[in-house]
Enzyme design. Structure first.
Site, short mmCIF file in Angstrom:
data_model
loop_
_atom_site.label_atom_id
_atom_site.label_comp_id
_atom_site.label_asym_id
_atom_site.label_seq_id
_atom_site.Cartn_x
_atom_site.Cartn_y
_atom_site.Cartn_z
N GLN A 59 -33.48 -16.53 43.19
CA GLN A 59 -34.02 -15.19 42.93
C GLN A 59 -34.74 -14.59 44.14
O GLN A 59 -34.65 -13.40 44.41
CB GLN A 59 -34.99 -15.25 41.74
CG GLN A 59 -35.78 -13.98 41.47
CD GLN A 59 -34.96 -12.88 40.86
OE1 GLN A 59 -34.63 -12.92 39.69
NE2 GLN A 59 -34.59 -11.88 41.67
N ASP A 63 -27.56 -8.98 30.95
CA ASP A 63 -28.52 -9.21 32.03
C ASP A 63 -29.91 -9.58 31.52
O ASP A 63 -30.42 -10.62 31.87
CB ASP A 63 -28.59 -7.98 32.95
CG ASP A 63 -29.12 -8.32 34.35
OD1 ASP A 63 -29.38 -9.51 34.61
OD2 ASP A 63 -29.25 -7.41 35.17
N HIS A 116 -25.30 -12.20 42.39
CA HIS A 116 -25.89 -10.87 42.26
C HIS A 116 -25.54 -10.18 43.59
O HIS A 116 -25.94 -10.67 44.65
CB HIS A 116 -27.40 -10.95 42.12
CG HIS A 116 -27.87 -11.33 40.75
ND1 HIS A 116 -27.58 -12.54 40.17
CD2 HIS A 116 -28.62 -10.63 39.85
CE1 HIS A 116 -28.14 -12.57 38.96
NE2 HIS A 116 -28.76 -11.44 38.74
N HIS A 165 -23.39 -12.43 31.96
CA HIS A 165 -24.48 -12.23 32.92
C HIS A 165 -25.80 -12.08 32.17
O HIS A 165 -26.09 -11.03 31.57
CB HIS A 165 -24.25 -11.00 33.81
CG HIS A 165 -25.25 -10.93 34.92
ND1 HIS A 165 -24.89 -11.07 36.25
CD2 HIS A 165 -26.59 -10.78 34.92
CE1 HIS A 165 -25.99 -11.01 37.00
NE2 HIS A 165 -27.03 -10.82 36.21
N HIS A 213 -30.19 -13.78 31.92
CA HIS A 213 -31.28 -14.58 32.50
C HIS A 213 -32.08 -15.20 31.36
O HIS A 213 -33.03 -14.60 30.87
CB HIS A 213 -32.18 -13.71 33.38
CG HIS A 213 -31.47 -13.19 34.59
ND1 HIS A 213 -31.58 -13.78 35.84
CD2 HIS A 213 -30.60 -12.15 34.73
CE1 HIS A 213 -30.82 -13.12 36.70
NE2 HIS A 213 -30.22 -12.13 36.05
N GLU A 237 -27.06 -5.08 44.40
CA GLU A 237 -27.75 -4.44 43.29
C GLU A 237 -28.79 -3.48 43.85
O GLU A 237 -29.99 -3.74 43.85
CB GLU A 237 -28.42 -5.48 42.36
CG GLU A 237 -28.97 -4.84 41.10
CD GLU A 237 -29.70 -5.83 40.19
OE1 GLU A 237 -29.84 -7.00 40.57
OE2 GLU A 237 -30.13 -5.41 39.10
N TRP A 286 -37.79 -7.14 33.68
CA TRP A 286 -36.95 -6.05 34.16
C TRP A 286 -36.59 -5.05 33.08
O TRP A 286 -36.18 -3.92 33.36
CB TRP A 286 -35.66 -6.63 34.76
CG TRP A 286 -35.93 -7.44 35.98
CD1 TRP A 286 -36.03 -6.97 37.26
CD2 TRP A 286 -36.16 -8.86 36.05
NE1 TRP A 286 -36.31 -8.02 38.10
CE2 TRP A 286 -36.39 -9.18 37.40
CE3 TRP A 286 -36.19 -9.89 35.10
CZ2 TRP A 286 -36.65 -10.48 37.83
CZ3 TRP A 286 -36.46 -11.18 35.52
CH2 TRP A 286 -36.69 -11.48 36.88
#
Ligand code: FE2
Length: 431
Positions: free
Chosen positions: A153, A310, A211, A58, A60, A214, A316
């Site tokens: 997203q 992630d 996802h 997982h 990005h 979350e 983030w």
């Protein structure tokens, strides 16, 4: 017989010690003690751990290493991160995305991380990041397996052209169907998106990784729909729910019904401890929730759980280094789960479990499998997690593609020199 490579005197994750690993034509030819043969190269493991490569299921990669562009996340929340990414998206260029992704892949390889599943945002009509990461996927193929997930997203139904863009991305060769049901406008839209996305995967014969839930909202129950759709469409073994943080806050009775449903559906759970521990609980005062999903309870139910990274230096999360042992170490602390068995399991959760999630072929430290492995400055998996051990050698298809010197320090105290090896200390008992 001459081999291409022999690693002498290795400890293996399953507890075997004193093993030699012989490699021929990119595959593992033998694993046994004291192999007496010539080899193009011999590495003395010195009793240290040789493990299959780390796998991050997982990530990005379209956002990685963009920290500070165009500004920092002030609140530290998921929602400001999504807004910030929305500000950065129009500014992305093809070349810049490729450059950052390749830089991250170098970092990953140096950490023995040789397979990554990356979500790629399709809520951009240019599909610029999709094109860039498809290019990167080919470019890194000799040394890293990159699997891409079409990720809406800004919402599959909430973003005006996401439905069309997701199909376009899959047509372009993106591997996996993604989604974000908790970010749709309503719970009902979220559930509808789960159904639609699973149907796309069933029709196209693809994997699913959403996802899912979350948030800290105990009523966010899209994992229930995801499990039910998996059963309805016969997708068992092909579906993963990522994050599942709402499960942290759910009512215990409800969870006692949910876990058997997840087991029945054969869904994988992917927790992302670095991110969950920092993004969740942000609306709490005190006590403040940790936000991680219920890993021990899922394990007890027989639901496979993998750990992902992630984010690495993006809107983030301002930290991260491509070190999956950092991820395992954080999971041990944040759950918490400190038994020897659980710490050893956390190593599996960043190696063989995510390899199963991604469906990697030829993965594993067995005769006939790909000669991909990592020599760590640790005696066993628990030591590796404790020390976030140095990757002394990284091998891909039988070739050493990264090396580093062991971590040591030479002290001079009271006139006596002393060498300190962080891996030199073992527990007094085995259990
Ligand atoms: Fe994510």
């Amino acid at each position: 017989m001459a081999f291409d490579l022999i690693v002498k005197n290795a400890a293996l994750p399953d507890g075997r010690v004193g093993q030699d690993i012989a490699v021929s034509a990119g595959r593992i030819a033998a694993i046994e003690p004291a192999i007496a043969a010539e080899a193009g190269r011999v590495i003395d493991a010195g009793g240290r751990l040789v493990a299959p490569p780390f796998v991050d299921c997982h990530f990005h990669m379209d956002a990685t290493l963009s920290l500070g562009l165009p500004r920092m996340n002030q609140s530290g929340t998921l929602l400001e991160g999504i807004a910030l990414w929305g500000e950065l998206k129009p500014l992305l260029t093809h070349d810049a995305v490729i450059e950052r992704a390749l830089a991250y892949c170098d970092l990953a390889v140096a950490q023995g991380l040789l397979a990554v599943r990356s979500h790629v945002d399709i809520c951009d009509d240019r599909l610029l990041a999709v094109e860039a990461l498809l290019h990167v996927r080919e470019k890194v193929k000799p040394y890293l397996d990159l699997q891409l997930v079409a990720f809406p997203q800004d919402g599959y139904y909430r973003f005006p052209t996401a439905v069309k863009n997701l199909e376009r991305a899959l047509d372009m060769g993106v591997d996996v169907v993604g989604g974000i049901p908790h970010f749709e406008r309503t719970m009902a839209d979220g559930a509808a998106s789960v159904r639609a996305l699973c149907e796309i995967a069933a029709t196209r014969g693809l994997l699913v990784d959403l996802h899912c839930d979350e948030s800290d909202d105990p009523m966010s129950r899209h994992i229930e729909t995801l499990a039910a759709e998996t059963v309805r469409l016969g997708l068992q073994g092909r579906v993963a729910g990522s994050h599942l943080t709402s499960m942290h806050s759910m009512d215990n009775y409800y969870v006692s019904k949910l876990l058997p449903l997840m087991k029945e559906a054969g869904v994988y759970a992917i927790a992302n401890p670095l991110i969950n521990i920092t993004l969740q609980g942000r609306h709490d005062t005190y006590p403040r929730r940790r936000g991680l999903t219920r890993i021990p309870e899922m394990r007890a139910m027989g639901i496979p759980v993998a750990l992902g990274q992630d984010c690495c230096m993006d809107p983030w999360y301002g930290l991260g280094s491509g070190d999956m042992l950092d991820v395992a170490n954080m999971a041990v602390h944040a759950v918490p789960m400190t038994s020897r068995e659980a710490i050893a399991w956390s190593f599996d959760a960043v190696t063989k479990v995510p390899a199963a999630v991604m469906g990697l072929e030829g993965y594993g430290l067995e005769v006939g499998k790909n000669a991909d492995f990592v020599l760590l400055q640790a005696a066993d998996p628990i030591e590796a997690v404790r020390l976030r051990a140095a990757r002394l050698a990284v091998v891909r298809r039988g070739k050493v593609i990264s090396e580093c010197a062991p971590r040591t320090a030479t002290l001079a105290i009271d006139g006596r020199p002393a060498a300190v090896d962080p891996a030199a200390y073992a527990p007094r008992t085995a259990s």
